[in-house]
Design an enzyme around this catalytic site. Structure first.
Site, PDB file in Angstrom:
ATOM      1  N   ASP A 141      20.644  19.096 -16.032  1.00 26.74           N
ATOM      2  CA  ASP A 141      19.199  19.348 -15.927  1.00 26.74           C
ATOM      3  C   ASP A 141      18.833  19.422 -14.446  1.00 26.74           C
ATOM      4  O   ASP A 141      19.308  18.606 -13.651  1.00 26.74           O
ATOM      5  CB  ASP A 141      18.424  18.196 -16.601  1.00 26.74           C
ATOM      6  CG  ASP A 141      16.986  18.546 -16.922  1.00 26.74           C
ATOM      7  OD1 ASP A 141      16.610  18.455 -18.103  1.00 26.74           O
ATOM      8  OD2 ASP A 141      16.225  18.902 -15.983  1.00 26.74           O
ATOM      9  N   VAL A 157      20.955  25.906 -14.387  1.00 25.64           N
ATOM     10  CA  VAL A 157      21.802  26.803 -15.192  1.00 25.64           C
ATOM     11  C   VAL A 157      22.101  28.118 -14.471  1.00 25.64           C
ATOM     12  O   VAL A 157      23.037  28.816 -14.844  1.00 25.64           O
ATOM     13  CB  VAL A 157      21.215  27.115 -16.597  1.00 25.64           C
ATOM     14  CG1 VAL A 157      21.406  25.953 -17.543  1.00 25.64           C
ATOM     15  CG2 VAL A 157      19.770  27.547 -16.515  1.00 25.64           C
ATOM     16  N   TYR A 191       7.797  34.637 -23.473  1.00 22.63           N
ATOM     17  CA  TYR A 191       8.581  33.471 -23.887  1.00 22.63           C
ATOM     18  C   TYR A 191       9.421  33.818 -25.115  1.00 22.63           C
ATOM     19  O   TYR A 191      10.654  33.687 -25.120  1.00 22.63           O
ATOM     20  CB  TYR A 191       7.643  32.286 -24.156  1.00 22.63           C
ATOM     21  CG  TYR A 191       8.313  31.126 -24.843  1.00 22.63           C
ATOM     22  CD1 TYR A 191       9.454  30.545 -24.312  1.00 22.63           C
ATOM     23  CD2 TYR A 191       7.794  30.613 -26.042  1.00 22.63           C
ATOM     24  CE1 TYR A 191      10.070  29.487 -24.954  1.00 22.63           C
ATOM     25  CE2 TYR A 191       8.402  29.548 -26.671  1.00 22.63           C
ATOM     26  CZ  TYR A 191       9.536  28.998 -26.128  1.00 22.63           C
ATOM     27  OH  TYR A 191      10.152  27.954 -26.769  1.00 22.63           O
ATOM     28  N   ASN A 233       6.596  23.902 -34.116  1.00 25.47           N
ATOM     29  CA  ASN A 233       5.969  23.099 -33.056  1.00 25.47           C
ATOM     30  C   ASN A 233       6.494  21.665 -33.037  1.00 25.47           C
ATOM     31  O   ASN A 233       6.131  20.859 -33.910  1.00 25.47           O
ATOM     32  CB  ASN A 233       4.453  23.106 -33.226  1.00 25.47           C
ATOM     33  CG  ASN A 233       3.863  24.425 -32.789  1.00 25.47           C
ATOM     34  OD1 ASN A 233       4.191  25.472 -33.353  1.00 25.47           O
ATOM     35  ND2 ASN A 233       3.022  24.418 -31.778  1.00 25.47           N
ATOM     36  N   HIS A 269       0.261  21.197 -24.187  1.00 26.13           N
ATOM     37  CA  HIS A 269       0.431  21.175 -25.642  1.00 26.13           C
ATOM     38  C   HIS A 269      -0.698  20.427 -26.335  1.00 26.13           C
ATOM     39  O   HIS A 269      -1.231  19.448 -25.812  1.00 26.13           O
ATOM     40  CB  HIS A 269       1.793  20.564 -26.006  1.00 26.13           C
ATOM     41  CG  HIS A 269       2.921  21.468 -25.614  1.00 26.13           C
ATOM     42  ND1 HIS A 269       3.743  21.204 -24.560  1.00 26.13           N
ATOM     43  CD2 HIS A 269       3.312  22.656 -26.114  1.00 26.13           C
ATOM     44  CE1 HIS A 269       4.615  22.192 -24.430  1.00 26.13           C
ATOM     45  NE2 HIS A 269       4.367  23.096 -25.365  1.00 26.13           N
ATOM     46  N   PHE A 297      -8.702  26.973 -28.402  1.00 27.83           N
ATOM     47  CA  PHE A 297      -8.473  28.351 -27.974  1.00 27.83           C
ATOM     48  C   PHE A 297      -8.769  29.333 -29.114  1.00 27.83           C
ATOM     49  O   PHE A 297      -7.862  29.838 -29.764  1.00 27.83           O
ATOM     50  CB  PHE A 297      -7.039  28.533 -27.487  1.00 27.83           C
ATOM     51  CG  PHE A 297      -6.704  27.727 -26.250  1.00 27.83           C
ATOM     52  CD1 PHE A 297      -7.671  27.416 -25.307  1.00 27.83           C
ATOM     53  CD2 PHE A 297      -5.405  27.282 -26.033  1.00 27.83           C
ATOM     54  CE1 PHE A 297      -7.361  26.680 -24.172  1.00 27.83           C
ATOM     55  CE2 PHE A 297      -5.079  26.555 -24.898  1.00 27.83           C
ATOM     56  CZ  PHE A 297      -6.060  26.250 -23.962  1.00 27.83           C
TER      57      PHE A 297
HETATM   58  N1  UDP Z   1      -4.283  24.892 -28.376  1.00 26.66           N
HETATM   59  C1  UDP Z   1      -5.648  24.732 -28.177  1.00 26.66           C
HETATM   60  N2  UDP Z   1      -6.077  24.056 -27.056  1.00 26.66           N
HETATM   61  C2  UDP Z   1      -5.199  23.522 -26.150  1.00 26.66           C
HETATM   62  C3  UDP Z   1      -3.815  23.674 -26.379  1.00 26.66           C
HETATM   63  C4  UDP Z   1      -3.395  24.363 -27.505  1.00 26.66           C
HETATM   64  O1  UDP Z   1      -6.473  25.207 -28.967  1.00 26.66           O
HETATM   65  O2  UDP Z   1      -5.666  22.939 -25.159  1.00 26.66           O
HETATM   66  C5  UDP Z   1      -3.797  25.604 -29.571  1.00 26.66           C
HETATM   67  C6  UDP Z   1      -2.947  26.821 -29.259  1.00 26.66           C
HETATM   68  O3  UDP Z   1      -3.737  27.979 -29.126  1.00 26.66           O
HETATM   69  C7  UDP Z   1      -2.025  26.881 -30.484  1.00 26.66           C
HETATM   70  C8  UDP Z   1      -1.898  25.420 -30.908  1.00 26.66           C
HETATM   71  O4  UDP Z   1      -2.974  24.717 -30.283  1.00 26.66           O
HETATM   72  O5  UDP Z   1      -2.655  27.582 -31.519  1.00 26.66           O
HETATM   73  C9  UDP Z   1      -0.595  24.799 -30.485  1.00 26.66           C
HETATM   74  O6  UDP Z   1      -0.423  25.073 -29.109  1.00 26.66           O
HETATM   75  P1  UDP Z   1       0.729  24.402 -28.255  1.00 26.66           P
HETATM   76  O7  UDP Z   1       0.552  24.869 -26.838  1.00 26.66           O
HETATM   77  O8  UDP Z   1       0.743  22.929 -28.504  1.00 26.66           O
HETATM   78  O9  UDP Z   1       2.086  24.964 -28.878  1.00 26.66           O
HETATM   79  P2  UDP Z   1       2.603  26.491 -29.083  1.00 26.66           P
HETATM   80  O10 UDP Z   1       2.102  26.906 -30.432  1.00 26.66           O
HETATM   81  O11 UDP Z   1       2.091  27.312 -27.961  1.00 26.66           O
HETATM   82  O12 UDP Z   1       4.091  26.350 -29.057  1.00 26.66           O
END
Ligand code: UDP
Length: 328
Positions: A31, A52, A141, A170, A187, A206
């Site tokens: 890492d 890596v 990603y 998730n 997250h 979001f």
């Molecule tokens: N999300 C949100 N507000 C935040 C962070 C995330 O509404 O401050 C939403 C995001 O749009 C997604 C879900 O929560 O629909 C999970 O997002 P996260 O970033 O945890 O994981 P991802 O789905 O991107 O892997």
């Protein structure tokens, strides 16, 4: 087995390392500590600090530690970030991955478990998503993870690399020792809990105009301990000489949970009102990502043990409280 875990000082990697060590395996974590934490690596594992992209360091580590199999976690892994900085995602996730494959080939290590993602599917045509459904990522990603999955298949044909790609939904929750610690945190669950602890003013949702039951995005949250167990089982299947390559979804399936349902559950668990503000959609976010998880259950016998959202969030909350007590 002697196993190299790239990215093993990160959130998921540290729990995988913990599980592997508990299962009697010898683990070497590789890492660069750009996002990982030295203290997240369990004592009984060795940490080699390296990147890596550094093929020589990888080769030396594989050779000197007599590595038999690799879990490849080291990656850039944020959807929003990948949309604004795609070059970095191609470099780390594709070029870095190819650097690992070259090192493995040079040192005759031919078993790999790859941490892939549900983001490879993009906006799914149907839910739950099955492994053979079309892949059409909506962000760099997912695109770069899919590119590496495909590179693995060609490496199997050309060089006999045996591998399993695990498409995570998730990851959430914590073990007693390791939890989610990103800086900055992006997250949903840790952000919601930070707001409950008064460390953040509010949670920004979001978008609430998605075609879902309450308009917010639906995700399939899987406990990190179940996710870690999937890696142990996949490594054991490769060691037994199972299929030369396989792709598995790793999620809980079911209905998934909306962003608002996560916030409501966190309010119940913490007993705190969590201020919420509605913001715009985050670019690259599919409306619904829920796993069809029949294949991994049927072929590898993995059935999640911690499916309850409240239990998952509760484990994160306990870990956060303990981490703050320890730091005080
Ligand atoms: N999300 C949100 N507000 C935040 C962070 C995330 O509404 O401050 C939403 C995001 O749009 C997604 C879900 O929560 O629909 C999970 O997002 P996260 O970033 O945890 O994981 P991802 O789905 O991107 O892997």
């Amino acid at each position: 087995m002697r196993i190299l875990v790239t990215g093993g000082a990160g959130y998921i990697g540290s729990v995988i390392t913990e599980e592997l060590v508990a299962g009697g395996h010898q683990v070497i974590v590789f890492d660069n500590l750009a996002k990982g934490h030295r203290d997240a690596v369990v004592e009984d594992a060795e940490l080699v600090q390296g990147d890596v992209l550094d093929g020589e360091a990888l080769r030396r580590t594989l050779r000197e530690r007599g590595i038999e199999a690799v879990v490849h976690m080291a990656a850039d892994s944020l959807v929003g970030d990948s949309v604004t900085d795609p070059g970095r995602y191609y470099r780390t996730n594709v070029v870095g991955g190819l650097s690992l494959l070259a090192a493995m080939r040079a040192e005759s290590v031919n078993r790999l478990v790859f941490s892939s993602t549900a983001a490879v599917y993009g906006e799914p045509l149907k839910v739950p998503i099955e492994e053979d459904d079309p892949t059409s990522p909506t962000n760099p990603y997912g695109e770069t993870k899919l590119a590496f999955e495909r590179a693995l298949i060609w490496h199997e044909r050309a060089h006999g690399l045996r591998h399993v790609s695990l498409r995570y939904f998730n990851a959430a929750g914590a073990s007693a020792r390791c939890g989610e610690r990103h800086d900055p945190e992006t997250h949903l669950i840790p952000l919601v809990l930070q707001a409950a602890l008064g460390e953040a003013r509010e949670v920004v949702v979001f978008g609430d105009d998605y075609p879902t039951r309450d308009g917010t995005c639906v995700r399939d949250y899987i406990h990190v301990l179940d996710l870690a167990r999937a890696h142990v089982i996949a490594l054991e299947a490769l060691a037994r000489g199972g299929a030369p390559h396989r792709v598995y979804n790793v999620g809980c399936g079911g209905e998934g949970y909306t962003v608002r349902e996560v916030i409501d559950a966190a309010q119940r668990i913490t007993g705190q009102a969590i201020p919420v503000r509605l913001g715009p959609r985050r670019p690259g976010d599919p409306a619904v990502l829920v796993a069809g998880s029949a294949r991994i259950e049927r072929e590898l016998g993995l059935r999640p043990r911690h499916q309850d959202l409240a239990a998952i969030i509760g484990s994160s909350f306990r870990w956060m409280l303990a981490a703050r007590r320890a730091a005080a």
